[in-house]
Design an enzyme around this catalytic site. Sequence first.
Site, PDB file in Angstrom:
ATOM      1  N   HIS A 299       0.837  -1.210   0.000  1.00  0.00           N
ATOM      2  CA  HIS A 299       0.000   0.000   0.000  1.00  0.00           C
ATOM      3  C   HIS A 299       0.871   1.259   0.000  1.00  0.00           C
ATOM      4  O   HIS A 299       0.568   2.235   0.706  1.00  0.00           O
ATOM      5  CB  HIS A 299      -0.946   0.001   1.210  1.00  0.00           C
ATOM      6  CG  HIS A 299      -2.032  -1.035   1.137  1.00  0.00           C
ATOM      7  ND1 HIS A 299      -3.222  -0.814   0.486  1.00  0.00           N
ATOM      8  CD2 HIS A 299      -2.091  -2.297   1.628  1.00  0.00           C
ATOM      9  CE1 HIS A 299      -3.986  -1.902   0.595  1.00  0.00           C
ATOM     10  NE2 HIS A 299      -3.317  -2.820   1.276  1.00  0.00           N
ATOM     11  N   ASP A 362      -0.932  -5.378   5.818  1.00  0.00           N
ATOM     12  CA  ASP A 362      -1.897  -6.185   5.089  1.00  0.00           C
ATOM     13  C   ASP A 362      -1.641  -6.152   3.591  1.00  0.00           C
ATOM     14  O   ASP A 362      -1.069  -5.201   3.064  1.00  0.00           O
ATOM     15  CB  ASP A 362      -3.320  -5.693   5.370  1.00  0.00           C
ATOM     16  CG  ASP A 362      -3.538  -4.251   4.917  1.00  0.00           C
ATOM     17  OD1 ASP A 362      -2.620  -3.433   5.139  1.00  0.00           O
ATOM     18  OD2 ASP A 362      -4.601  -3.945   4.345  1.00  0.00           O
ATOM     19  N   GLU A 363      -2.067  -7.174   2.914  1.00  0.00           N
ATOM     20  CA  GLU A 363      -2.140  -7.245   1.447  1.00  0.00           C
ATOM     21  C   GLU A 363      -0.822  -6.901   0.750  1.00  0.00           C
ATOM     22  O   GLU A 363      -0.813  -6.322  -0.336  1.00  0.00           O
ATOM     23  CB  GLU A 363      -3.283  -6.343   0.947  1.00  0.00           C
ATOM     24  CG  GLU A 363      -4.640  -6.785   1.476  1.00  0.00           C
ATOM     25  CD  GLU A 363      -5.769  -5.805   1.207  1.00  0.00           C
ATOM     26  OE1 GLU A 363      -6.924  -6.258   1.086  1.00  0.00           O
ATOM     27  OE2 GLU A 363      -5.513  -4.587   1.130  1.00  0.00           O
ATOM     28  N   ALA A 364       0.284  -7.281   1.385  1.00  0.00           N
ATOM     29  CA  ALA A 364       1.595  -7.110   0.739  1.00  0.00           C
ATOM     30  C   ALA A 364       1.881  -8.394  -0.051  1.00  0.00           C
ATOM     31  O   ALA A 364       2.788  -9.160   0.261  1.00  0.00           O
ATOM     32  CB  ALA A 364       2.671  -6.849   1.781  1.00  0.00           C
ATOM     33  N   PHE A 365       1.100  -8.610  -1.095  1.00  0.00           N
ATOM     34  CA  PHE A 365       1.087  -9.903  -1.778  1.00  0.00           C
ATOM     35  C   PHE A 365       2.421 -10.237  -2.452  1.00  0.00           C
ATOM     36  O   PHE A 365       2.727 -11.406  -2.686  1.00  0.00           O
ATOM     37  CB  PHE A 365      -0.033  -9.928  -2.821  1.00  0.00           C
ATOM     38  CG  PHE A 365      -1.408  -9.750  -2.242  1.00  0.00           C
ATOM     39  CD1 PHE A 365      -1.743 -10.300  -1.005  1.00  0.00           C
ATOM     40  CD2 PHE A 365      -2.379  -9.024  -2.918  1.00  0.00           C
ATOM     41  CE1 PHE A 365      -3.011 -10.137  -0.472  1.00  0.00           C
ATOM     42  CE2 PHE A 365      -3.653  -8.856  -2.389  1.00  0.00           C
ATOM     43  CZ  PHE A 365      -3.970  -9.407  -1.166  1.00  0.00           C
TER      44      PHE A 365
END
Length: 570
Positions: A299, A362-365
């Site tokens: 993000h 979060d969501e650090a894919f």
Amino acid sequence: MSTTPSPGPTAVPAPLSAGEPDAATLARTPLSAGEPDAATLARAAEQTAGTLLAPAAPHRLADVVPAPQHVQSDPTADWVLPAEAVIVSSADPAALAVAEQLAQLLRPATGYPLPVTDATTPEPAGGIALVLDDSADLGAEGYRLDIATDGVRVTAATAAGLFYGVQTLRQLLPAAIESPSPVTERWALPGGTITDAPRFPYRGAMLDVARHFFAVEDVLRVVDHLARYKLNHLHLHLTDDQGWRIAVDSWPKLTTVGGTTEVGGGPGGHYTKADYQRIVSYAAARHITVVPEIDLPGHTNSALVAYPELAPDKIAPPPYTGTEVGFSYVDPADERTYDFVTDVLGEVAVLTPGPWLHIGGDEAFKVKGEVYTGFVERVQRIVADLGKTVVGWHQLAPAAHLDGRVLQWWGTNGEDPTTVDAVRRGARLIVSPGNHAYLDMKYAPDTPIGHDWAGLIDVRKAYDWDPGTHIADVPAEAVLGVEAPLWTESVTSLADIELLLLPRLPAIAELGWSTRATHDWADFRDRLAGQGPRWTTAGITFHRAPEIPWPTAPTIPTQRNMPQTDTATP
């Protein structure tokens, strides 16, 4: 389905006419010279009869959100606020500040002067007393509210407890107390005693100011909504792909470049350090702690646009104004990244007196496995070295435990072995289930803004769950509290914020404050309905949820879409 009240004239009692004295003024009018004693007695008798024949207070003592812990009503002890009432407080500056806040709440609608004074041993004497009592067995945030015919007393061990008692007192007055101008009303409170304290120490809401930027005045208005329902933390999501919202002196382009965008291509914006400190101070005066979030390592597109040296390929990406997630990340293999993290968190920590620094996670894919956990563990140590407690989304769970760390759980399935393992290693949880507490979810399919990826969340779904038992195999003592996040991909105005917050925010507030023994949907629904006229009178936008029996009224005021300019002192 209508989601906002239809416009119309304000449904509050009529303003006092110029030159028209009220009953209290007449009662205080001096007797004429030579007026016989019989007239004096007759006037006193008339006043006494008026009191005896007056209608009961319009609210029950239990008509409060969140539900109080213990209520003992006394129908013979109703009290009416007199025009000459004085608010007397313990001499402690924090207690006096609460007393002045109470006066500021009551003066506009009543038109009464309500002077504030202090005393070593405050007594109501027909008015209101706020009493700090270290010996009161009420806890750090508890209070006792005593309402009798001779006045009102709020007792607490701390100024925070006094503040929460004031919020209860406010709700027990007629809804017209929210009027911004004087109105004719009988300002009656129901008699009896409330003894109250919160279930969880952490009770919060989150506002995403990164996807769409919101001015300081809008954030202060959100603070007021939290304070009304005894929430004590405001989590600000300050950075994301679409915009960087907090000034950092050592990395100035984060705002001058990274802060100039938002979802949909708007102008964005950012908070100067003075802006942020104003928010922090305003919240602190209402016993709300600001929790700043700098989302890492993902993000981060807005930061990479400003400083391409942080990007894995050292090339600046284009500004991003969409709503996808998981594509950006700072380079976890470059020492310059950790200089950046240290500088940013260090400057934010100095501006933030509260104990928490939220690092996202979060969501650090694209940052996986040991690379991800290694990054998190290093950032956790940076936070600890700054003297702060680390908070992060529950994706941090696999990383090594650091004393005190808190995970914010936002799942939609109560089975989460990875988070359970982190709890066994010492983590505490803030519970924010996406399918119950995410206030950016739509109420119904026709809600004009919001999402539905976690399902539709009507008021009952926001209310009917238990933070203490929601995640399987997590003991209640590991749950620090509850938080209701509001993500703003589709939210562009203060009216949008209020539409999604209300009436679900009070539901989450009750889960955080009230004991589980008080949990009752039918009772909550009726108590919540009583908040509608208050919001209407105050000009607050809200969703008229069809499952709530809102009081019917011939007219409803026009809702304000613009923020109310803050004129209150911090």
